[in-house]
Design an enzyme around this catalytic site. Structure first.
Site, mmCIF file in Angstrom:
data_model
loop_
_atom_site.group_PDB
_atom_site.id
_atom_site.type_symbol
_atom_site.label_atom_id
_atom_site.label_comp_id
_atom_site.label_asym_id
_atom_site.label_seq_id
_atom_site.Cartn_x
_atom_site.Cartn_y
_atom_site.Cartn_z
ATOM 1 N N GLY A 207 0.812 -1.229 0.000
ATOM 2 C CA GLY A 207 0.000 0.000 0.000
ATOM 3 C C GLY A 207 0.836 1.264 0.000
ATOM 4 N N SER B 63 1.234 3.444 -2.457
ATOM 5 C CA SER B 63 0.884 4.383 -3.535
ATOM 6 C C SER B 63 0.509 5.760 -3.025
ATOM 7 C CB SER B 63 -0.279 3.818 -4.359
ATOM 8 O OG SER B 63 -1.432 3.685 -3.540
ATOM 9 N N ARG B 64 0.166 5.864 -1.756
ATOM 10 C CA ARG B 64 -0.200 7.172 -1.180
ATOM 11 C C ARG B 64 -0.116 7.062 0.347
ATOM 12 N NH1 ARG B 64 -5.638 5.142 -2.542
ATOM 13 N NH2 ARG B 64 -6.651 4.657 -0.561
ATOM 14 N N ASP C 280 -4.304 -6.664 -5.640
ATOM 15 C CA ASP C 280 -5.309 -6.619 -4.571
ATOM 16 C C ASP C 280 -4.849 -7.603 -3.504
ATOM 17 O OD1 ASP C 280 -7.375 -6.727 -2.843
ATOM 18 O OD2 ASP C 280 -8.935 -7.121 -4.336
ATOM 19 N N ASN D 288 1.680 -2.361 5.477
ATOM 20 C CA ASN D 288 1.057 -1.049 5.698
ATOM 21 C C ASN D 288 -0.360 -0.960 5.135
ATOM 22 O OD1 ASN D 288 1.069 2.115 5.785
ATOM 23 N ND2 ASN D 288 0.700 1.553 3.640
ATOM 24 N N SER E 259 -2.636 0.182 14.862
ATOM 25 C CA SER E 259 -3.290 1.466 15.154
ATOM 26 C C SER E 259 -3.564 1.546 16.644
ATOM 27 C CB SER E 259 -4.617 1.557 14.394
ATOM 28 O OG SER E 259 -5.365 2.663 14.850
ATOM 29 N N TYR F 246 -12.660 -2.656 12.242
ATOM 30 C CA TYR F 246 -11.292 -2.184 12.004
ATOM 31 C C TYR F 246 -10.417 -2.437 13.249
ATOM 32 C CZ TYR F 246 -7.643 1.377 10.984
ATOM 33 O OH TYR F 246 -6.470 2.050 10.759
ATOM 34 N N LYS G 293 -6.868 -4.604 13.868
ATOM 35 C CA LYS G 293 -5.618 -3.981 14.318
ATOM 36 C C LYS G 293 -5.115 -4.645 15.608
ATOM 37 C CE LYS G 293 -5.126 -1.266 10.876
ATOM 38 N NZ LYS G 293 -3.964 -1.365 9.995
HETATM 39 P P1 NAP Z 1 -4.622 5.338 2.751
HETATM 40 O O1 NAP Z 1 -4.187 6.738 2.483
HETATM 41 O O2 NAP Z 1 -6.055 4.966 2.531
HETATM 42 O O3 NAP Z 1 -3.673 4.345 1.881
HETATM 43 C C1 NAP Z 1 -3.908 2.955 1.902
HETATM 44 C C2 NAP Z 1 -2.968 2.284 0.927
HETATM 45 O O4 NAP Z 1 -3.296 0.872 0.906
HETATM 46 C C3 NAP Z 1 -3.130 2.777 -0.501
HETATM 47 O O5 NAP Z 1 -1.913 2.637 -1.184
HETATM 48 C C4 NAP Z 1 -4.156 1.814 -1.071
HETATM 49 O O6 NAP Z 1 -4.135 1.778 -2.488
HETATM 50 C C5 NAP Z 1 -3.663 0.515 -0.436
HETATM 51 N N1 NAP Z 1 -4.709 -0.503 -0.414
HETATM 52 C C6 NAP Z 1 -5.958 -0.407 0.082
HETATM 53 N N2 NAP Z 1 -6.633 -1.534 -0.133
HETATM 54 C C7 NAP Z 1 -5.779 -2.386 -0.797
HETATM 55 C C8 NAP Z 1 -5.890 -3.707 -1.312
HETATM 56 N N3 NAP Z 1 -7.018 -4.429 -1.187
HETATM 57 N N4 NAP Z 1 -4.818 -4.246 -1.939
HETATM 58 C C9 NAP Z 1 -3.665 -3.543 -2.077
HETATM 59 N N5 NAP Z 1 -3.497 -2.286 -1.599
HETATM 60 C C10 NAP Z 1 -4.553 -1.724 -0.971
HETATM 61 O O7 NAP Z 1 -4.325 4.902 4.248
HETATM 62 P P2 NAP Z 1 -3.197 5.433 5.279
HETATM 63 O O8 NAP Z 1 -3.817 6.428 6.169
HETATM 64 O O9 NAP Z 1 -1.949 5.740 4.570
HETATM 65 O O10 NAP Z 1 -3.024 4.116 6.146
HETATM 66 C C11 NAP Z 1 -1.918 3.243 6.034
HETATM 67 C C12 NAP Z 1 -1.945 2.274 7.208
HETATM 68 O O11 NAP Z 1 -1.884 3.018 8.430
HETATM 69 C C13 NAP Z 1 -3.226 1.432 7.286
HETATM 70 O O12 NAP Z 1 -2.926 0.126 7.681
HETATM 71 C C14 NAP Z 1 -4.027 2.119 8.361
HETATM 72 O O13 NAP Z 1 -4.923 1.251 8.989
HETATM 73 C C15 NAP Z 1 -2.933 2.597 9.284
HETATM 74 N N6 NAP Z 1 -3.309 3.726 10.134
HETATM 75 C C16 NAP Z 1 -3.750 4.889 9.579
HETATM 76 C C17 NAP Z 1 -4.118 5.938 10.432
HETATM 77 C C18 NAP Z 1 -4.613 7.250 9.891
HETATM 78 O O14 NAP Z 1 -5.026 8.101 10.712
HETATM 79 N N7 NAP Z 1 -4.597 7.487 8.612
HETATM 80 C C19 NAP Z 1 -4.013 5.780 11.817
HETATM 81 C C20 NAP Z 1 -3.543 4.566 12.335
HETATM 82 C C21 NAP Z 1 -3.191 3.542 11.482
HETATM 83 P P3 NAP Z 1 -5.442 1.314 -3.355
HETATM 84 O O15 NAP Z 1 -6.649 1.854 -2.667
HETATM 85 O O16 NAP Z 1 -5.223 1.852 -4.732
HETATM 86 O O17 NAP Z 1 -5.417 -0.186 -3.355
#
Ligand code: NAP
Length: 247
Positions: free
Chosen positions: A13, A15-16, A63, A90, A142, A155, A159
């Site tokens: 993951g 890509s962003r 995926d 991630n 998380s 969720y 986690k």
């Molecule tokens: P995000 O911006 O939504 O990015 C998620 C990444 O995972 C994207 O690259 C997405 O690309 C990829 N992804 C999603 N579904 C996928 C699938 N089925 N197969 C392959 N790739 C997939 O999320 P983020 O905030 O960076 O979060 C990253 C991690 O940190 C996650 O595990 C999240 O639970 C954790 N986290 C985030 C926060 C927060 O506040 N943001 C807090 C605590 C923990 P595609 O959608 O194109 O597949």
């Protein structure tokens, strides 16, 4: 910092959001980085087209809820670079809403990626690490796996399970030179937190001793620390990085 003998790092993951921050951090350290997501982004194209990263960046549309695609991705990385030194799980997805109203899809989508997808990646990459007798795995969990947050039962379950996986795998793999840790971020400024309105974000910031949301770079530095060879006495731990929100 373009040592071609840099470590081979797989970040799911990337890509962003946080994943992209972690990819950038390893590219900056001179490592070779493979990442995947379901869709390409401009950021992915930027890395892929950067001549300075020639031979050091690999992206596949995958995926991770699909085991065959995930296994093929790992095979591609091995095909390109022979080994995997570091795995950062991630990729993750969240669905907000009280459990009583959740659909089967809401439950399956989150569990299939966050939990089953992570288990599968640990299994497939873990086999490679076991045969080499070295490696490092970081699971991005998380704070919601550690404290209760309304509307996040599914969720949070995944986690908390990832942290359990981390501890069990640390015991399974520790004697073979492989460390396994979790990093549990608080609220980050990424697409995943875009569902929160300005009022909710300001409330989180007020309750956070550090007085701000987290940035991907805050977490990427911790992931780097946990995967540095000199820090291999840390394993089976959950490192909370939330600006003090859960203090
Ligand atoms: P995000 O911006 O939504 O990015 C998620 C990444 O995972 C994207 O690259 C997405 O690309 C990829 N992804 C999603 N579904 C996928 C699938 N089925 N197969 C392959 N790739 C997939 O999320 P983020 O905030 O960076 O979060 C990253 C991690 O940190 C996650 O595990 C999240 O639970 C954790 N986290 C985030 C926060 C927060 O506040 N943001 C807090 C605590 C923990 P595609 O959608 O194109 O597949």
């Amino acid at each position: 910092m373009t040592d071609p003998s840099g470590r081979v790092v797989v970040v799911t993951g990337g890509s962003r959001g946080l994943g992209a921050g972690i990819v950038q951090s390893y590219l900056d350290s001179g490592d070779r980085v493979a990442t995947c997501a379901r869709t390409r982004t401009d950021q992915v194209d930027k890395w892929a087209n950067d001549p300075a990263l020639e031979g050091r960046f690999l992206f596949r549309e995958v995926d991770l809820a699909n085991r065959e695609q995930s296994t093929d991705f790992v095979k591609d990385v091995i095909g390109a670079w022979d080994v995997i030194d570091i795995l950062v799980n991630n990729a993750g997805v969240a669905r907000d809403g009280i459990l009583s109203l959740a659909s089967d899809d809401d439950i399956d989508i989150v569990i299939d990626l966050n939990l089953k997808g992570t288990l599968h990646m640990c299994r497939v990459v873990g086999r490679r690490m076991l045969s080499r007798g070295s490696g490092s795995i970081v699971n991005i969990s998380s704070i919601v796996g550690l404290s209760g947050y309304r509307g996040l039962a599914v969720y949070s379950s995944t986690k908390a399970a990832m942290d359990g996986m981390t501890r069990a795998l640390a015991r399974e793999l520790g004697s073979r030179g492989i460390t396994v840790n979790s990093v549990a971020p608080g609220y980050l400024r990424t697409e995943m937190s875009h569902g929160l309105d300005e009022g909710q974000l300001q409330q989180i910031i007020r309750r956070t001793p550090a007085g701000r949301l987290g940035e991907p770079s805050d977490i990427a530095r911790i992931v780097q620390f946990l995967t540095a060879p000199e820090n291999d006495y840390i394993t089976g731990q959950v490192i909370v990085a939330d600006g003090g929100l859960t203090a």
